[in-house]
Design a protein around this motif. Sequence first.
Motif, PDB file in Angstrom:
ATOM      1  N   GLN A  31       0.832  -1.201   0.000  1.00 55.13           N
ATOM      2  CA  GLN A  31       0.000   0.000   0.000  1.00 55.13           C
ATOM      3  C   GLN A  31       0.869   1.255   0.000  1.00 55.13           C
ATOM      4  O   GLN A  31       0.577   2.235  -0.693  1.00 55.13           O
ATOM      5  CB  GLN A  31      -0.930  -0.012   1.210  1.00 55.13           C
ATOM      6  CG  GLN A  31      -2.012  -1.073   1.138  1.00 55.13           C
ATOM      7  CD  GLN A  31      -2.786  -1.216   2.436  1.00 55.13           C
ATOM      8  OE1 GLN A  31      -2.592  -0.456   3.390  1.00 55.13           O
ATOM      9  NE2 GLN A  31      -3.655  -2.210   2.498  1.00 55.13           N
ATOM     10  N   PRO A  52       6.515  -2.233  -7.355  1.00 52.99           N
ATOM     11  CA  PRO A  52       6.404  -1.067  -8.219  1.00 52.99           C
ATOM     12  C   PRO A  52       7.585  -0.120  -8.001  1.00 52.99           C
ATOM     13  O   PRO A  52       7.476   0.948  -7.392  1.00 52.99           O
ATOM     14  CB  PRO A  52       5.075  -0.435  -7.777  1.00 52.99           C
ATOM     15  CG  PRO A  52       4.947  -0.815  -6.347  1.00 52.99           C
ATOM     16  CD  PRO A  52       5.563  -2.180  -6.220  1.00 52.99           C
ATOM     17  N   ALA A  97       3.921   5.608  -5.766  1.00 55.19           N
ATOM     18  CA  ALA A  97       3.759   5.622  -7.220  1.00 55.19           C
ATOM     19  C   ALA A  97       2.711   6.651  -7.637  1.00 55.19           C
ATOM     20  O   ALA A  97       2.903   7.405  -8.608  1.00 55.19           O
ATOM     21  CB  ALA A  97       3.377   4.231  -7.720  1.00 55.19           C
ATOM     22  N   GLU A  98       1.615   6.709  -6.897  1.00 56.55           N
ATOM     23  CA  GLU A  98       0.561   7.683  -7.206  1.00 56.55           C
ATOM     24  C   GLU A  98       1.051   9.116  -7.008  1.00 56.55           C
ATOM     25  O   GLU A  98       0.627  10.030  -7.724  1.00 56.55           O
ATOM     26  CB  GLU A  98      -0.655   7.414  -6.322  1.00 56.55           C
ATOM     27  CG  GLU A  98      -1.384   6.119  -6.659  1.00 56.55           C
ATOM     28  CD  GLU A  98      -2.505   5.822  -5.689  1.00 56.55           C
ATOM     29  OE1 GLU A  98      -2.785   6.672  -4.814  1.00 56.55           O
ATOM     30  OE2 GLU A  98      -3.101   4.732  -5.808  1.00 56.55           O
ATOM     31  N   GLU A 107       2.430   1.704  -3.452  1.00 54.75           N
ATOM     32  CA  GLU A 107       1.430   2.211  -4.391  1.00 54.75           C
ATOM     33  C   GLU A 107       1.158   3.692  -4.150  1.00 54.75           C
ATOM     34  O   GLU A 107       0.972   4.464  -5.099  1.00 54.75           O
ATOM     35  CB  GLU A 107       0.139   1.398  -4.263  1.00 54.75           C
ATOM     36  CG  GLU A 107       0.236  -0.025  -4.797  1.00 54.75           C
ATOM     37  CD  GLU A 107       0.483  -0.095  -6.300  1.00 54.75           C
ATOM     38  OE1 GLU A 107       0.249   0.923  -6.997  1.00 54.75           O
ATOM     39  OE2 GLU A 107       0.926  -1.153  -6.775  1.00 54.75           O
ATOM     40  N   SER A 108       1.152   4.107  -2.885  1.00 55.95           N
ATOM     41  CA  SER A 108       0.949   5.518  -2.569  1.00 55.95           C
ATOM     42  C   SER A 108       2.083   6.374  -3.134  1.00 55.95           C
ATOM     43  O   SER A 108       1.854   7.469  -3.655  1.00 55.95           O
ATOM     44  CB  SER A 108       0.857   5.719  -1.054  1.00 55.95           C
ATOM     45  OG  SER A 108      -0.288   5.084  -0.521  1.00 55.95           O
TER      46      SER A 108
END
Length: 253
Positions: free
Chosen positions: A37, A68, A43-44, A40-41
Amino acid sequence: MLTPLVDAQFFREIRFLATDMDGTLTQGEKFTPALFQALESLAEAKIEVLVTTGRSAGWVHGVKHYFPIVGAIAENGGVFYAHDSDIPQMLTPITDISQHRQKLAAMFDQLKEQFPQLQEAEDNRFRLTDWTFSVAGLGDRDLQTLASFCQQEGWGFTYSTVQCHIKPLDQDKATGLKVVLHRHFPQITPQQLVTIGDSPNDESLFDRDRFPHSVGVANVLPYRDILTHCPTYITTLPECAGFCELVSLLVKK
């Protein structure tokens, strides 16, 4: 002096994380949903992540496909895999890998003469630049003796919470990271980069002359009296929970 991780100025320009793995991205030696998580945060938020670990080239070759991330440095600065390539890039110049590994094995045999209990790591067959054995059962004085003996014989030595490493003298995470940044991410400035770790093999990442922004997750604290370079900032939580603490501040900046 370790500064608590609350300085808002620190987060403003960060675009790139170079992070250790074991003890930093793991929690209790496991990858957790919270880690994915957090990644992913990042990456965003368009913050790129590079893993830099003492794990073997063979092991990292697999892992870099599943995170990622933009790539991974293995063997404490020895080898780099870009996310989109299966070809290892040597960061330490070694002309003959086979001969190099024979010399590493001979050095390990010399260490075993003084410390017969040393247990070779199972992942040595997947390594290119260094030789590893378990850190279990070795005290601070033992580790100092091993480091001194390796240096006398022209080798470097470092250790983490998992393994001890016999390595080329000038091979470390910071040197490898600098090469990777120069080759692949020349747009990243020191002010846009944060380095993260938890143990002595991350010490070069804490060198403020090279990396002004470094973070230690809280489990680095037992090592602070033996580190020449300490992280600039310290999280309140250990291991992956500390990494997630950093990420939550970065993505909310």
